[in-house]
Write a protein that holds these residues in place. Structure first.
Motif, PDB file in Angstrom:
ATOM      1  N   SER A 125     -42.324  -5.301  26.284  1.00  0.00           N
ATOM      2  CA  SER A 125     -42.019  -5.271  27.717  1.00  0.00           C
ATOM      3  C   SER A 125     -41.378  -3.958  28.152  1.00  0.00           C
ATOM      4  N   GLU A 126     -40.885  -3.161  27.190  1.00  0.00           N
ATOM      5  CA  GLU A 126     -40.160  -1.944  27.523  1.00  0.00           C
ATOM      6  C   GLU A 126     -40.940  -0.683  27.200  1.00  0.00           C
ATOM      7  N   ARG A 127     -42.176  -0.814  26.790  1.00  0.00           N
ATOM      8  CA  ARG A 127     -42.924   0.372  26.373  1.00  0.00           C
ATOM      9  C   ARG A 127     -43.126   1.326  27.542  1.00  0.00           C
ATOM     10  N   ASP A 128     -42.766   2.570  27.319  1.00  0.00           N
ATOM     11  CA  ASP A 128     -42.949   3.585  28.357  1.00  0.00           C
ATOM     12  C   ASP A 128     -43.861   4.711  27.890  1.00  0.00           C
ATOM     13  N   THR A 129     -44.306   4.658  26.645  1.00  0.00           N
ATOM     14  CA  THR A 129     -45.243   5.658  26.156  1.00  0.00           C
ATOM     15  C   THR A 129     -46.352   4.974  25.370  1.00  0.00           C
ATOM     16  N   ALA A 130     -47.483   5.599  25.361  1.00  0.00           N
ATOM     17  CA  ALA A 130     -48.617   5.118  24.579  1.00  0.00           C
ATOM     18  C   ALA A 130     -49.299   6.340  23.994  1.00  0.00           C
ATOM     19  N   GLN A 131     -48.576   7.031  23.136  1.00  0.00           N
ATOM     20  CA  GLN A 131     -49.008   8.328  22.624  1.00  0.00           C
ATOM     21  C   GLN A 131     -50.327   8.239  21.880  1.00  0.00           C
ATOM     22  N   LEU A 132     -50.466   7.264  20.994  1.00  0.00           N
ATOM     23  CA  LEU A 132     -51.685   7.158  20.201  1.00  0.00           C
ATOM     24  C   LEU A 132     -52.841   6.595  21.010  1.00  0.00           C
ATOM     25  N   HIS A 133     -52.539   5.793  22.031  1.00  0.00           N
ATOM     26  CA  HIS A 133     -53.601   5.361  22.939  1.00  0.00           C
ATOM     27  C   HIS A 133     -54.189   6.566  23.684  1.00  0.00           C
ATOM     28  N   ASP A 139     -45.493  -5.571  16.813  1.00  0.00           N
ATOM     29  CA  ASP A 139     -44.050  -5.747  16.949  1.00  0.00           C
ATOM     30  C   ASP A 139     -43.502  -6.551  15.777  1.00  0.00           C
ATOM     31  N   GLU A 140     -42.405  -6.043  15.202  1.00  0.00           N
ATOM     32  CA  GLU A 140     -41.714  -6.743  14.132  1.00  0.00           C
ATOM     33  C   GLU A 140     -40.223  -6.737  14.452  1.00  0.00           C
ATOM     34  N   GLU A 141     -39.709  -7.867  14.916  1.00  0.00           N
ATOM     35  CA  GLU A 141     -38.311  -8.006  15.306  1.00  0.00           C
ATOM     36  C   GLU A 141     -37.934  -6.909  16.300  1.00  0.00           C
ATOM     37  N   THR A 142     -37.056  -5.968  15.927  1.00  0.00           N
ATOM     38  CA  THR A 142     -36.606  -4.935  16.881  1.00  0.00           C
ATOM     39  C   THR A 142     -37.422  -3.654  16.788  1.00  0.00           C
ATOM     40  N   VAL A 143     -38.401  -3.619  15.899  1.00  0.00           N
ATOM     41  CA  VAL A 143     -39.192  -2.405  15.696  1.00  0.00           C
ATOM     42  C   VAL A 143     -40.603  -2.615  16.236  1.00  0.00           C
ATOM     43  N   SER A 144     -41.103  -1.606  16.911  1.00  0.00           N
ATOM     44  CA  SER A 144     -42.460  -1.639  17.435  1.00  0.00           C
ATOM     45  C   SER A 144     -43.259  -0.502  16.812  1.00  0.00           C
ATOM     46  N   TYR A 145     -44.469  -0.806  16.394  1.00  0.00           N
ATOM     47  CA  TYR A 145     -45.354   0.203  15.811  1.00  0.00           C
ATOM     48  C   TYR A 145     -46.575   0.374  16.713  1.00  0.00           C
ATOM     49  N   GLU A 146     -46.874   1.606  17.015  1.00  0.00           N
ATOM     50  CA  GLU A 146     -48.143   1.924  17.663  1.00  0.00           C
ATOM     51  C   GLU A 146     -49.042   2.504  16.594  1.00  0.00           C
ATOM     52  N   TYR A 147     -50.280   2.033  16.525  1.00  0.00           N
ATOM     53  CA  TYR A 147     -51.168   2.481  15.455  1.00  0.00           C
ATOM     54  C   TYR A 147     -52.516   2.927  16.004  1.00  0.00           C
ATOM     55  N   LEU A 148     -53.103   3.876  15.302  1.00  0.00           N
ATOM     56  CA  LEU A 148     -54.439   4.384  15.602  1.00  0.00           C
ATOM     57  C   LEU A 148     -55.205   4.424  14.292  1.00  0.00           C
ATOM     58  N   ILE A 149     -56.309   3.723  14.224  1.00  0.00           N
ATOM     59  CA  ILE A 149     -57.124   3.666  13.017  1.00  0.00           C
ATOM     60  C   ILE A 149     -58.438   4.398  13.281  1.00  0.00           C
ATOM     61  N   LEU A 150     -58.734   5.376  12.414  1.00  0.00           N
ATOM     62  CA  LEU A 150     -59.911   6.223  12.582  1.00  0.00           C
ATOM     63  C   LEU A 150     -60.812   6.167  11.354  1.00  0.00           C
ATOM     64  N   GLU A 151     -62.051   6.539  11.575  1.00  0.00           N
ATOM     65  CA  GLU A 151     -62.958   6.836  10.468  1.00  0.00           C
ATOM     66  C   GLU A 151     -62.284   7.843   9.542  1.00  0.00           C
ATOM     67  N   PHE A 152     -62.387   7.615   8.234  1.00  0.00           N
ATOM     68  CA  PHE A 152     -61.811   8.561   7.283  1.00  0.00           C
ATOM     69  C   PHE A 152     -62.832   9.652   6.978  1.00  0.00           C
TER      70      PHE A 152
END
Length: 299
Positions: free
Chosen positions: A55-63, A90-103
């Motif tokens: 609810s507090e996300r203000d950036t979406a760098q990897l998006h 989201d895991e408890e108080t930590v949020s991860y933004e992820y980007l998965i690409l072709e290797f």
């Protein structure tokens, strides 16, 4: 986190992916990259860690990076890693933004591939998104961990000052890192752009040697920060940190000759990434910034 990402990859590829191997590759700023595997499948994973909840996300760098990669893929110039998926976990108080690409595995480049890279960049620049007339991009993005603002403008000088130089100078002044350059002085430096209205071109936006790779038969670009602007921006960045073969620049010029006055604009265009480095890494880059300012003032 990896279980959540495995499920997303499985949905995206319509094939079960259970992450059974995670190999760290690189750490920069708040992002870490990995090679992840499931049997004979392997992908590149980029993870950004934060402390904010959904609810507090203000950036979406990897998006934003995924958007940039997809824009480059549509240009059909370079090989660009396929975006498999992008999201949040989201895991408890930590949020991860992820980007998965072709290797993509890289090899040392041949001279022929360096020439192809120059031709590919010219091809990218020649084919901006259809209907493009203004400079900028529909959304903001990031260069490293620094926000890059892309509010569109029909006038190149105004865009470059207001969306590139001014935000960095504001940030540097707030941290008392660059007293030698006021906003008024910076605007005066852009006088070399007064009558310069370049062809609007789709730019990689962060084209240094670390964001260019080679396979046996392809030139690969990644980590872009795309926008529509002056094609000389990408070339100035490529020249700034070196690492590019001379045949790259020769092939570019043979494919699309450069405009008159390019050397006068070069230091001004290199000032933007150097100001960003001063902001991110501090006084290590101070002497180079001051030297570039002297070059800008000489023109």
């Amino acid at each position: 986190m990896w279980h959540f990402i495995s499920d997303h990859v499985s949905q995206a590829k319509h094939r079960e992916f259970i992450c059974d191997s995670v190999k760290p590759l690189h750490q920069q700023h708040e992002c870490a990259s990995y090679q992840i595997r499931s049997g004979d499948q392997r992908y590149f994973a980029k993870i950004r860690t934060g402390t904010h909840q959904k609810s507090e996300r203000d950036t979406a760098q990897l998006h934003a990076e995924a958007d940039s990669l997809n824009a480059l893929r549509c240009s059909d110039s370079f090989k660009v890693p396929e975006v498999i998926c992008v999201g949040w976990c989201d895991e408890e108080t930590v949020s991860y933004e992820y980007l998965i690409l072709e290797f993509v595995g890289f090899k040392p480049p041949s001279n022929a591939l360096w020439k192809h890279a120059g031709e590919a960049l010219a091809t990218l620049h020649k084919h901006p998104p259809k209907g493009t007339t203004d400079y900028g991009w529909p959304t903001d993005n990031w260069v490293g961990s620094t926000p890059q603002f892309n509010k569109t403008n029909a006038h190149w000088r105004d865009f470059y000052f207001n969306q590139r130089l001014k935000p960095l100078l504001d940030a540097l002044h707030a941290q008392d890192k660059l007293r030698e350059l006021s906003l008024e002085d910076a605007f005066e430096l852009t006088h070399v752009l007064h009558s310069h209205q370049p062809t609007p071109c789709l730019l990689h936006g962060d084209l240094w040697r670390g964001n260019l790779g080679f396979t046996r038969s392809h030139v690969v670009v990644f980590d872009p920060a795309v926008y529509v602007g002056d094609r000389e921006i990408d070339l100035a960045m490529a020249r700034l940190f070196q690492g590019f073969a001379s045949s790259f620049f020769e092939a570019y010029a043979a494919t699309w000759p450069l405009n008159e006055g390019v050397e006068r604009r070069l230091p001004l265009y290199q000032l933007y990434p150097m100001l960003n480095h001063l902001l991110l890494f501090g006084d290590t880059y101070r002497a180079q910034v001051l030297a570039l300012l002297e070059e800008c003032r000489a023109h």
